[in-house]
Design a protein around this motif. Sequence first.
Motif, short mmCIF file in Angstrom:
data_model
loop_
_atom_site.label_atom_id
_atom_site.label_comp_id
_atom_site.label_asym_id
_atom_site.label_seq_id
_atom_site.Cartn_x
_atom_site.Cartn_y
_atom_site.Cartn_z
N LEU A 84 -16.97 -26.83 -25.07
CA LEU A 84 -17.62 -27.51 -25.53
C LEU A 84 -18.60 -27.62 -25.01
CD1 LEU A 84 -16.00 -29.62 -28.34
CD2 LEU A 84 -17.00 -27.41 -28.82
N VAL A 85 -19.58 -26.84 -24.94
CA VAL A 85 -20.96 -27.25 -23.77
C VAL A 85 -22.05 -28.29 -24.18
CG1 VAL A 85 -22.52 -26.34 -21.88
CG2 VAL A 85 -20.18 -25.46 -22.64
N GLU A 86 -21.87 -29.69 -24.05
CA GLU A 86 -23.13 -30.10 -24.58
C GLU A 86 -23.18 -31.34 -24.05
OE1 GLU A 86 -25.89 -32.53 -27.31
OE2 GLU A 86 -24.54 -30.34 -27.57
N HIS A 87 -24.44 -31.73 -24.33
CA HIS A 87 -24.96 -32.86 -23.56
C HIS A 87 -24.98 -34.09 -23.86
CE1 HIS A 87 -27.19 -30.48 -20.83
NE2 HIS A 87 -28.57 -29.93 -21.49
N SER A 88 -25.21 -34.47 -25.02
CA SER A 88 -24.84 -35.12 -25.79
C SER A 88 -23.02 -36.27 -25.70
CB SER A 88 -25.56 -35.46 -27.32
OG SER A 88 -24.95 -37.21 -28.23
N THR A 89 -22.66 -37.21 -24.92
CA THR A 89 -21.14 -37.12 -24.65
C THR A 89 -20.82 -37.53 -26.77
OG1 THR A 89 -21.30 -37.98 -22.92
CG2 THR A 89 -19.35 -38.66 -24.64
N LEU A 90 -21.62 -38.31 -27.72
CA LEU A 90 -21.18 -38.76 -28.59
C LEU A 90 -21.00 -36.97 -29.54
CD1 LEU A 90 -20.60 -40.88 -30.84
CD2 LEU A 90 -23.29 -40.97 -31.09
N PHE A 91 -22.54 -36.47 -30.20
CA PHE A 91 -22.05 -35.87 -30.75
C PHE A 91 -20.75 -34.81 -29.70
CE2 PHE A 91 -22.87 -30.83 -31.30
CZ PHE A 91 -23.31 -31.39 -33.01
#
Length: 248
Positions: free
Chosen positions: A8-15
Motif C-alpha cells: 500500500l502506497v498512500e499519503h494518508s495514514t488513516l486511509f
Amino acid sequence: MSGVPTLLVEHSTLFREGLCKLLARTGFIVTAMVSHSDEVETDSSPDPELIIVGVSENDTGFEKNIRALKTRFPQARVVVLADQYIPDQVHTAFRLSARGYLMKTINCSTLIKSLELVMLGESIFPSAILTRMVDEQGVDIEIDDEIVTEVPTISHSSRSLSAREMQILQCLVRGQSNKMIARSLDIVEATVKVHIKAILRKIHVQNRTQAAIWAVNRLDPPPAVLDGHGALDTHGAAYKSNRVHMAP
C-alpha cells in the motif's frame, strides 16, 4: 487464488490503515504500508504481486512514484486509487501499464472484486473517462472488446432476472466456468449456456466478464470464500486476459 502479497502506497495514514484492515478480511496480504515509493525497504520480502497507489488531485509526484514502483517490482500489478477522476492521471496510468484506476469513494465489495479481477488478468478503468479523453484530448486509445470497466455504462435493473439467473450471475462473479457452474447447481452445461445468453440479453452486456462487473456493482455479493489459510479461493478459475493500448 492464494494469498496475494500487497503493498500500500498512500499519503494518508488513516486511509492507509483503514484499507489495510479491509484487505485483512480477504485474500490480499498487506506486507508493507508506506506514504511514498522511496520508503519501500530494499530487503522487503516477499515482493508484492499487487501494489495499490493512492493519489490526490494535485499529486505532482504521481508519475515518478509509479515509475519507481514498476522499476522496482516489474511483475507486480499496479492499481491506482484516486480522489477524483483526473484525465492526465488516467492517461499516465495507461501509459505506465497500471492495471486499474479506481475512485476512493468506491464501495468495499466492489473494490475487493475489482482487485480480484485485476489479479485474474483484467484491466479496470472507468469507461466514461476514456470517452472524455478521446473527445477532449484527442488521445488515441484502442481497447479490446472485453475490456472491464469499473462502472458499466448500462443501468438496467435486476428485477427481470430469474432466481436461477441470479445464482448463475454470482457464479460468474466468482469466475466459475460453465462446467463448474453446472456442477455446483446440479444442472447440465447446455442449460448454463442458455441461462448466460438470457442474462446477457436482459442486462444488455456483451460477454460474461461484463456481466460479472454488472453484478458486482448491482447485486449483494455472496460471502467471501476463504481457504484454511485465510486466502481467497476462486476454485481455480481464470478470466481471459485483456489488453489496453494507448498511444503515448
